[in-house]
Scaffold this motif. Structure first.
Motif, PDB file in Angstrom:
ATOM      1  N   GLN A 290     -63.414 -24.941 -15.649  1.00 20.55           N
ATOM      2  CA  GLN A 290     -64.799 -24.912 -15.210  1.00 20.55           C
ATOM      3  C   GLN A 290     -65.556 -26.067 -15.838  1.00 20.55           C
ATOM      4  O   GLN A 290     -65.237 -26.536 -16.929  1.00 20.55           O
TER       5      GLN A 290
ATOM      6  N   VAL B  70     -72.376 -26.125 -17.421  1.00 19.20           N
ATOM      7  CA  VAL B  70     -73.452 -25.513 -16.633  1.00 19.20           C
ATOM      8  C   VAL B  70     -74.601 -26.510 -16.508  1.00 19.20           C
ATOM      9  O   VAL B  70     -75.049 -27.077 -17.511  1.00 19.20           O
TER      10      VAL B  70
ATOM     11  N   GLN C 236     -72.588 -24.334 -11.612  1.00 20.51           N
ATOM     12  CA  GLN C 236     -71.386 -24.677 -12.355  1.00 20.51           C
ATOM     13  C   GLN C 236     -70.239 -24.856 -11.366  1.00 20.51           C
ATOM     14  O   GLN C 236     -70.066 -24.048 -10.438  1.00 20.51           O
TER      15      GLN C 236
END
Length: 564
Positions: free
Chosen positions: A162, A165, A142
């Protein structure tokens, strides 16, 4: 918060309400305030991450893409971080920013801060290689960004986002192969041990495994040195293939073999790479090892020898010059020796180098030059005297010899190495005559007062002409009564009794015959008479006169008294 018209026009709309009931009724009523519209200013960053494959195997290369989209209305300074899995290794210089390479940059240390303006998309590519298999057989990754922007009022605002994933499933059927040498630095003549480790980190058996290691020029395999699983396999060679057979899950097979660095026209670095072939299920698989590199430490030392003059005659003095050149970047300790052949004698006190005399130093015993620094030159000079050649041994018309250099250098791993090299051959051409004389008498048995004919043969088997004359041509007390004819010369008159017979100049390879008659009549000459003929010669070399003589074989005449 809602978005108004246009992708870059943002507003925050807010309205209050009041719920109430009056005494006349129990119904709840609602009263709304006016609507307050507040402009919204700032970046709106979205981070997306993808991988080029969803499934991979050990040793495979993965390409990751990170996209950062700013759908806000304010530019942001973005710093991208991506902590890679311990089972992967970044390929050096693989990071691209919008297609432009970023040498030396690593996503783990962070991509250099970039500005992302409203409506723009920032794209970052990088590649990793899978070097291990995690127990879960999944690579989870990630990305994260940290950003800052400045409000219209001048305030600095920080934020963090972020990415999604990314998961890559790993196939565990691949075997791994690791190759290394027992040393990094080496030299010509060194023996190096290579170690390979074949491992099966997965859950599927690798069948019919075989490792092949092609050896480059400059490396020679030492026969009988292959060891597989601590068992010697003397008939196996790396380039023909080392059979392993079955490799079970979680099993490792160590392989070892030795080579010698043979030299020749080799590069400064020698690299080898092993190839592993095996069958997984019904599929033939190939796995390449890492590249193992040997650094060749080879000082570039040369030695050359010359002589002046190159043509001389016995008795001359000539000068040798030896040049030692360290053309490389390694310092060496050097000793020069020069063994002089027969026919030469070193002139004491004549040796020196770089213009300085070194009294007490002798080339035959060795010349210690000390440490030769990188790119240094040493010029050595000394003289030798050419001695006269001994009679009765084969003549030598060339004097040849070489200088020898013994040097020692130290490797970066602290090992010391000694090498010996020889110079070119320095040749002196010798020019001198070799005069030989042979005599026969007929008859060799006479009565007193009889005559004897002398047959004299003179040759020049040397390499230089000489003027020759014969002496001692008559036995003591003998009388010259006959004519002597020297080929190509005048006839010597009867009874002239010459002291010398002049043969003139004889070129190399020339022969001359002389015949003359003598009478043996004295009573003192009765019995056995023996004698020799002497050839005396002179020649000139470089303006100097040289002389010598050669004595013939011994002739014998038996003289008897005729009155008996």
């Amino acid at each position: 918060m809602s978005q108004s018209s246009g992708p870059l026009s943002h507003t925050l709309q807010n309205q209050s309400l009041v719920r109430f009931s009056s005494g006349a009724t129990e119904l709840v009523q609602v009263a709304y305030s006016n609507t307050v519209v507040t402009p919204w200013i700032g970046p709106r960053l979205e981070v997306h991450k993808i991988c080029n494959v969803a499934e991979a195997a050990l040793g495979q290369t993965l390409t990751y893409l990170i996209e950062i989209v700013n759908s806000g209305n304010c530019a942001a300074m973005v710093h991208v971080l991506d902590s890679l899995s311990s089972e992967t290794s970044l390929l050096p210089n693989s990071v691209l920013l919008d297609g432009t390479p970023l040498p030396g940059v690593s996503p783990e240390r962070g991509i250099p801060t970039q500005e992302v303006v409203p409506g723009a998309t920032l794209r970052i590519h990088f590649q990793v290689i899978i070097v291990g298999l995690p127990p879960s057989l999944k690579l989870v990754n990630q990305a994260k960004i940290r950003y800052t922007f400045v409000t219209p009022e001048g305030r600095m605002v920080e934020g963090e986002e972020q990415s999604n994933v990314v998961e890559v499933n790993l196939v565990s059927s691949s075997l791994s192969l690791v190759l290394n040498a027992d040393r990094v630095q080496t030299f010509v003549g060194d023996i190096v041990t290579y170690n390979l480790l074949v491992s099966n980190p997965g859950f599927i058996i690798g069948n019919d495994a075989r490792v092949t290691i092609p050896l480059p020029k400059g490396i020679e395999f030492l026969p009988g040195s292959v060891i597989v699983n601590e068992i010697f396999v003397p008939e196996t060679t790396p380039d023909s293939g080392i059979m392993i057979g079955e490799v079970l899950p979680e099993e490792s097979v160590p392989i070892q073999f030795r080579v010698q660095v043979t030299g020749g026209s080799i590069a400064e670095n020698l690299t080898i790479q092993a190839v592993l072939e095996y069958v997984s299920g019904d599929t033939l698989e190939n796995v390449y090892s890492n590249v193992a590199t040997l650094q060749i430490i080879q000082p570039r030392i040369s030695i050359a020898k010359s002589v002046n003059p190159p043509i001389a005659t016995p008795g001359d003095t000539v000068q040798y010059q030896i040049t030692v050149h360290n053309e490389g970047s390694f310092a060496v300790d050097a000793i020069v020796t020069d063994f002089l052949p027969p026919g030469m004698r070193y002139v004491e006190g004549s040796l020196g180098w770089n213009g300085v005399k070194r009294l007490g130093t002798n080339p035959v015993k060795g010349i210690n030059l000390g440490t030769l620094t990188a790119r240094s030159v040493v010029n050595i000079q000394f003289e030798v005297h050419l001695t006269e050649q001994e009679r009765g041994v084969p003549a030598v018309f060339e004097l040849m010899n070489q200088a020898r250099l013994i040097y020692t250098f130290r490797l970066p791993d602290s090992r010391s190495v000694q090498r010996i090299i020889s110079s070119n051959t320095a040749v002196i051409q010798l020019k001198f005559p070799i005069i030989s004389v042979h005599v026969e008498v007929k008859p060799d048995l006479i009565e007193r007062g009889g005559n004897v004919t002398f047959h004299v043969h003179v040759t020049n088997t040397g390499s230089w002409p000489a003027r020759v004359q014969l002496a001692d041509v008559l036995p003591p007390g003998a009388k010259w009564i006959g004519e002597a004819e020297v080929r190509d010369r005048a006839i010597i008159s009867e009874y002239s009794s010459p002291r010398f017979l002049h043969l003139g100049e004889m070129e190399p390879g020339a022969e001359k015959w002389v015949n003359y008659i003598a009478q043996i009549s004295s009573t003192e000459q009765l019995g056995i008479q023996q004698g020799t003929v002497t050839a005396m010669y002179t020649y000139e070399w470089n303006g100097q006169r040289h002389s010598g003589q050669s004595i013939s074989n011994v002739y014998t005449i038996i003289v008897e008294d005729g009155d008996e």
